[in-house]
Design a protein around this motif. Structure first.
Motif, PDB file in Angstrom:
ATOM      1  N   ASN A 226       0.840  -1.184   0.000  1.00 46.06           N
ATOM      2  CA  ASN A 226       0.000   0.000   0.000  1.00 46.06           C
ATOM      3  C   ASN A 226       0.880   1.240   0.000  1.00 46.06           C
ATOM      4  OD1 ASN A 226      -1.823   2.013   0.356  1.00 46.06           O
ATOM      5  ND2 ASN A 226      -2.752   1.172   2.201  1.00 46.06           N
ATOM      6  N   LYS A 227       1.076   1.824  -1.188  1.00 48.13           N
ATOM      7  CA  LYS A 227       1.985   2.961  -1.322  1.00 48.13           C
ATOM      8  C   LYS A 227       1.651   4.104  -0.386  1.00 48.13           C
ATOM      9  CE  LYS A 227       3.228   2.246  -6.116  1.00 48.13           C
ATOM     10  NZ  LYS A 227       3.227   2.838  -7.446  1.00 48.13           N
ATOM     11  N   SER A 228       0.386   4.306  -0.106  1.00 41.47           N
ATOM     12  CA  SER A 228       0.007   5.449   0.713  1.00 41.47           C
ATOM     13  C   SER A 228       0.397   5.286   2.179  1.00 41.47           C
ATOM     14  CB  SER A 228      -1.489   5.718   0.591  1.00 41.47           C
ATOM     15  OG  SER A 228      -2.212   4.630   1.125  1.00 41.47           O
TER      16      SER A 228
ATOM     17  N   TYR B 289       3.572   3.958   3.168  1.00 44.35           N
ATOM     18  CA  TYR B 289       5.019   3.765   3.307  1.00 44.35           C
ATOM     19  C   TYR B 289       5.539   4.521   4.530  1.00 44.35           C
ATOM     20  CZ  TYR B 289       5.896   2.018  -1.493  1.00 44.35           C
ATOM     21  OH  TYR B 289       5.954   1.302  -2.650  1.00 44.35           O
TER      22      TYR B 289
ATOM     23  N   THR C 162      10.362   3.777   2.503  1.00 48.08           N
ATOM     24  CA  THR C 162      10.629   4.650   1.359  1.00 48.08           C
ATOM     25  C   THR C 162      12.123   4.724   1.074  1.00 48.08           C
ATOM     26  OG1 THR C 162       8.711   5.988   2.030  1.00 48.08           O
ATOM     27  CG2 THR C 162      10.158   6.915   0.364  1.00 48.08           C
TER      28      THR C 162
ATOM     29  N   ARG D  69       8.025   9.501  -2.541  1.00 42.89           N
ATOM     30  CA  ARG D  69       6.988  10.033  -1.643  1.00 42.89           C
ATOM     31  C   ARG D  69       6.003  10.903  -2.419  1.00 42.89           C
ATOM     32  NH1 ARG D  69       7.526   8.846   3.560  1.00 42.89           N
ATOM     33  NH2 ARG D  69       6.220  10.589   4.216  1.00 42.89           N
TER      34      ARG D  69
ATOM     35  N   GLN E 123       5.245  10.668  -5.651  1.00 40.76           N
ATOM     36  CA  GLN E 123       4.462   9.777  -6.506  1.00 40.76           C
ATOM     37  C   GLN E 123       3.426   8.995  -5.710  1.00 40.76           C
ATOM     38  OE1 GLN E 123       4.566   9.430  -9.993  1.00 40.76           O
ATOM     39  NE2 GLN E 123       5.664  11.348  -9.697  1.00 40.76           N
ATOM     40  N   SER E 124       3.703   8.781  -4.440  1.00 42.99           N
ATOM     41  CA  SER E 124       2.807   8.013  -3.582  1.00 42.99           C
ATOM     42  C   SER E 124       1.834   8.893  -2.806  1.00 42.99           C
ATOM     43  CB  SER E 124       3.632   7.187  -2.587  1.00 42.99           C
ATOM     44  OG  SER E 124       4.492   6.320  -3.279  1.00 42.99           O
TER      45      SER E 124
END
Length: 67
Positions: free
Chosen positions: A3-5, A7, A12, A37, A39-40
């Motif tokens: 889940n990138k959001s 990190y 990261t 960060r 991009q996410s």
């Protein structure tokens, strides 16, 4: 890190180091972490470089912890 959001800073930084081939100059690491960060959709506070430096020191090969 699915889940990138969500990190963490360590996740990261680890991803940035992976993208850089396992190591890099501090300025390259900062730039890559900032890119990931952004991009996410994660924050980039004024203290970001200090946060990264602290995490790098905490998890450096001279420490008992590793990234």
């Amino acid at each position: 890190m699915t889940n990138k959001s969500s990190y963490t800073w360590v996740e990261t930084i680890t991803r940035a180091l992976e993208n850089l081939g396992g190591s890099g100059h501090r300025s390259d690491i900062y730039s890559e972490v900032e890119y990931i960060r952004n991009q996410s959709g994660l924050s980039w506070p004024k203290s970001a470089k200090e946060i990264i430096q602290a995490e790098l020191q905490r998890y450096s090969s001279n420490s008992s912890k590793t990234l």
